[in-house]
Design an enzyme around this catalytic site. Sequence first.
Site, PDB file in Angstrom:
ATOM      1  N   GLY A   1       0.776  -1.457  -0.290  1.00 15.42           N
ATOM      2  CA  GLY A   1       0.392   0.217   0.416  1.00 15.42           C
ATOM      3  C   GLY A   1       0.343   1.500  -0.061  1.00 15.42           C
ATOM      4  O   GLY A   1       0.580   2.181   0.716  1.00 15.42           O
ATOM      5  N   ALA A   2       1.908   1.321  -0.974  1.00 14.64           N
ATOM      6  CA  ALA A   2       2.955   2.101  -0.706  1.00 14.64           C
ATOM      7  C   ALA A   2       2.744   3.349  -2.200  1.00 14.64           C
ATOM      8  O   ALA A   2       3.491   4.262  -1.593  1.00 14.64           O
ATOM      9  CB  ALA A   2       4.191   1.867  -1.499  1.00 14.64           C
TER      10      ALA A   2
ATOM     11  N   GLY B   1      -0.747   8.316   0.192  1.00 17.28           N
ATOM     12  CA  GLY B   1      -1.282   8.203   2.142  1.00 17.28           C
ATOM     13  C   GLY B   1      -0.064   8.333   2.537  1.00 17.28           C
ATOM     14  O   GLY B   1       0.961   8.260   2.349  1.00 17.28           O
TER      15      GLY B   1
ATOM     16  N   PHE C   1      -2.192  -0.762  -5.570  1.00 19.97           N
ATOM     17  CA  PHE C   1      -2.922  -1.085  -6.861  1.00 19.97           C
ATOM     18  C   PHE C   1      -3.269  -0.022  -7.392  1.00 19.97           C
ATOM     19  O   PHE C   1      -3.883   1.281  -7.059  1.00 19.97           O
ATOM     20  CB  PHE C   1      -4.431  -1.239  -5.771  1.00 19.97           C
ATOM     21  CG  PHE C   1      -4.917  -2.107  -6.779  1.00 19.97           C
ATOM     22  CD1 PHE C   1      -4.221  -3.355  -8.186  1.00 19.97           C
ATOM     23  CD2 PHE C   1      -6.313  -2.420  -6.463  1.00 19.97           C
ATOM     24  CE1 PHE C   1      -5.111  -4.236  -8.238  1.00 19.97           C
ATOM     25  CE2 PHE C   1      -6.849  -3.414  -7.782  1.00 19.97           C
ATOM     26  CZ  PHE C   1      -6.376  -4.166  -8.368  1.00 19.97           C
TER      27      PHE C   1
ATOM     28  N   TYR D   1      -6.714   4.380  13.133  1.00 15.49           N
ATOM     29  CA  TYR D   1      -7.452   5.063  13.934  1.00 15.49           C
ATOM     30  C   TYR D   1      -8.501   4.750  14.915  1.00 15.49           C
ATOM     31  O   TYR D   1      -8.981   4.092  14.942  1.00 15.49           O
ATOM     32  CB  TYR D   1      -8.014   5.929  12.580  1.00 15.49           C
ATOM     33  CG  TYR D   1      -8.334   7.353  13.088  1.00 15.49           C
ATOM     34  CD1 TYR D   1      -7.714   8.653  14.179  1.00 15.49           C
ATOM     35  CD2 TYR D   1      -9.880   7.670  13.422  1.00 15.49           C
ATOM     36  CE1 TYR D   1      -7.992   9.728  13.593  1.00 15.49           C
ATOM     37  CE2 TYR D   1     -10.252   9.233  13.679  1.00 15.49           C
ATOM     38  CZ  TYR D   1      -9.260  10.020  14.024  1.00 15.49           C
ATOM     39  OH  TYR D   1     -10.135  11.086  14.414  1.00 15.49           O
TER      40      TYR D   1
ATOM     41  N   TYR E   1     -16.117   5.648  13.222  1.00 12.60           N
ATOM     42  CA  TYR E   1     -14.801   5.039  12.908  1.00 12.60           C
ATOM     43  C   TYR E   1     -14.845   3.719  14.321  1.00 12.60           C
ATOM     44  O   TYR E   1     -15.142   2.444  14.179  1.00 12.60           O
ATOM     45  CB  TYR E   1     -14.037   6.063  13.199  1.00 12.60           C
ATOM     46  CG  TYR E   1     -12.580   5.403  12.000  1.00 12.60           C
ATOM     47  CD1 TYR E   1     -12.637   6.168  11.399  1.00 12.60           C
ATOM     48  CD2 TYR E   1     -11.510   3.972  13.090  1.00 12.60           C
ATOM     49  CE1 TYR E   1     -11.205   5.137  10.288  1.00 12.60           C
ATOM     50  CE2 TYR E   1     -11.277   4.183  12.608  1.00 12.60           C
ATOM     51  CZ  TYR E   1     -10.702   4.617  11.085  1.00 12.60           C
ATOM     52  OH  TYR E   1      -9.307   3.592  10.253  1.00 12.60           O
TER      53      TYR E   1
HETATM   54  P1  NAD Z   1      -4.486   5.476   0.622  1.00 12.88           P
HETATM   55  O1  NAD Z   1      -5.840   5.027  -0.088  1.00 12.88           O
HETATM   56  O2  NAD Z   1      -4.085   6.766   0.196  1.00 12.88           O
HETATM   57  O3  NAD Z   1      -3.731   3.886   0.179  1.00 12.88           O
HETATM   58  C1  NAD Z   1      -4.350   3.540   0.374  1.00 12.88           C
HETATM   59  C2  NAD Z   1      -3.122   2.681  -0.365  1.00 12.88           C
HETATM   60  O4  NAD Z   1      -3.436   1.343  -0.472  1.00 12.88           O
HETATM   61  C3  NAD Z   1      -2.916   2.841  -1.655  1.00 12.88           C
HETATM   62  O5  NAD Z   1      -0.746   2.894  -1.672  1.00 12.88           O
HETATM   63  C4  NAD Z   1      -3.128   2.006  -3.178  1.00 12.88           C
HETATM   64  O6  NAD Z   1      -2.701   1.067  -3.648  1.00 12.88           O
HETATM   65  C5  NAD Z   1      -3.145   0.464  -1.921  1.00 12.88           C
HETATM   66  N1  NAD Z   1      -4.125  -0.210  -2.139  1.00 12.88           N
HETATM   67  C6  NAD Z   1      -5.276  -0.226  -1.706  1.00 12.88           C
HETATM   68  N2  NAD Z   1      -6.058  -1.458  -2.584  1.00 12.88           N
HETATM   69  C7  NAD Z   1      -4.920  -2.555  -2.806  1.00 12.88           C
HETATM   70  C8  NAD Z   1      -4.983  -3.807  -3.068  1.00 12.88           C
HETATM   71  N3  NAD Z   1      -5.933  -4.959  -3.233  1.00 12.88           N
HETATM   72  N4  NAD Z   1      -4.081  -4.741  -3.605  1.00 12.88           N
HETATM   73  C9  NAD Z   1      -2.465  -3.573  -3.342  1.00 12.88           C
HETATM   74  N5  NAD Z   1      -2.908  -2.452  -2.807  1.00 12.88           N
HETATM   75  C10 NAD Z   1      -4.043  -1.575  -2.568  1.00 12.88           C
HETATM   76  O7  NAD Z   1      -5.608   5.052   2.346  1.00 12.88           O
HETATM   77  P2  NAD Z   1      -4.555   6.228   3.635  1.00 12.88           P
HETATM   78  O8  NAD Z   1      -5.246   7.186   4.157  1.00 12.88           O
HETATM   79  O9  NAD Z   1      -2.695   6.522   3.544  1.00 12.88           O
HETATM   80  O10 NAD Z   1      -4.684   4.209   4.488  1.00 12.88           O
HETATM   81  C11 NAD Z   1      -3.544   3.659   4.955  1.00 12.88           C
HETATM   82  C12 NAD Z   1      -4.169   2.900   6.390  1.00 12.88           C
HETATM   83  O11 NAD Z   1      -3.986   4.397   7.559  1.00 12.88           O
HETATM   84  C13 NAD Z   1      -5.096   2.508   6.379  1.00 12.88           C
HETATM   85  O12 NAD Z   1      -5.056   1.431   6.822  1.00 12.88           O
HETATM   86  C14 NAD Z   1      -6.186   3.455   6.965  1.00 12.88           C
HETATM   87  O13 NAD Z   1      -7.265   3.157   7.954  1.00 12.88           O
HETATM   88  C15 NAD Z   1      -4.538   4.120   8.047  1.00 12.88           C
HETATM   89  N6  NAD Z   1      -5.248   5.500   8.444  1.00 12.88           N
HETATM   90  C16 NAD Z   1      -5.070   6.363   7.512  1.00 12.88           C
HETATM   91  C17 NAD Z   1      -5.951   7.756   8.587  1.00 12.88           C
HETATM   92  C18 NAD Z   1      -5.953   8.847   7.925  1.00 12.88           C
HETATM   93  O14 NAD Z   1      -6.887   9.872   8.519  1.00 12.88           O
HETATM   94  N7  NAD Z   1      -6.769   9.156   6.624  1.00 12.88           N
HETATM   95  C19 NAD Z   1      -5.909   7.203   9.972  1.00 12.88           C
HETATM   96  C20 NAD Z   1      -4.838   6.542  11.025  1.00 12.88           C
HETATM   97  C21 NAD Z   1      -4.846   5.429  10.009  1.00 12.88           C
END
Ligand code: NAD
Length: 392
Positions: free
Chosen positions: A47-48, A51, A73, A224, A234
Amino acid sequence: MIIKPKIRGFICTTAHPEGCAESVRRQIAAVQARKPVTGAKKVLVIGASTGYGLASRIAAAFGMGADTIGLFFERPATDDRTATAGWYNTAAFEKAAREAGLVAESLNGDAFSQAIKEEAVRLIREKLGKVDMVVYSVAAPRRTDPVTGEVYGSVLKPIGQSFSNKSVNVQNGVVNEVTMEPASDEEIRQTIKVMGGEDWILWMQLLAQEGLVADNVITLAYSYIGPEVTHAIYKEGTIGRAKEDLEVAARQITAELAPYGGRAYVSVNKALVTQASSAIPVVPLYISLLYKQMKAQGTHEGCIEQMARMMERIYGAGGEVVTDAEGRIRMDDWEMDEGIQAEVNKAWSAITTETLPELGDLEGYRQDFLQLFGFGFDNVDYEADVNPNVQL
Ligand code: NAD
């Protein structure tokens, strides 16, 4: 092609390659402005591309000098569509990391599938040897079960009873009341299957079985918690159940990594604008009130500052990772500061469409949202003709 933002609801269907490169450059610079960290050197990020995962990768590479493999993805450009932001981010990251003499390899595909896991195993063996850090930062709407083929969908719903609260339409700034119906047991089960810890466990078991985990390996997944106003949707909602499952998974992984002295942590991160969080009702309004307070106090951070500080916390204290009583790393400490939350709470009760410009930072929210897709940077020429066809 001259690329403009095309916003549909809570996503933007276009992305700007130069703007995404600028976003990555700024994140690299933010890390380089801090003291280097002696920590992980061979890092897999699942998931690189956007975000928190992208920020983790940048913090690892440019803060700790780590070689990285990133899995995500994303979609490349076609004749009439730009690539997704994560594609352009990755292209910019790979170029900068390689120029800095680091290994930076990427895999585009479905992290939940057995096929991509096997490709990752091959790539790790060839390019990294063993990994000493694995970041699991996937935010996905659905998952196909690798054994049964069942397709699970994740939903963002309250549990037990319907929930009403204020929410904002980010595009027009109108604050209104939204009501969400409670999830069924089946929706809860499926959300846990997608966003819980099962796939994280599968990844770590495979890496261990293939002899690819280094001694003292650390693996992280993100969660979160947030304040009362967001709890129903949430922490106590479907996604919260999945996050509880992640914590159970962390304990299981730590037990299974014992022969390597390995540890799995859930890091509780700050609420920030990402593609994933903009889809959650109520949260964007909370974020705009939070931004206002944290910017005023000088404690506001973006994903990159959060992840750089997290690496410092993990590796800075001589191997002792500071956690809360449940074993979680609390990067939401500044968000959950009592003074900040008291102000946000006060603002929450007074928030309307009319008071939002004064009490909230919707402009900051909108700017962050545009920048997720490479728009809204003052030093990028958005009238220039750019080639959307960027290769990885
Ligand atoms: P994001 O949407 O920016 O990133 C998601 C990533 O997952 C992307 O790199 C995407 O390509 C990848 N991805 C999605 N489906 C995929 C698949 N099937 N195979 C491979 N890669 C896949 O989201 P984010 O907000 O950075 O979330 C990342 C984590 O951080 C999550 O667990 C989220 O719950 C957590 N989080 C987010 C927040 C916030 O406020 N954004 C706060 C705390 C925790």
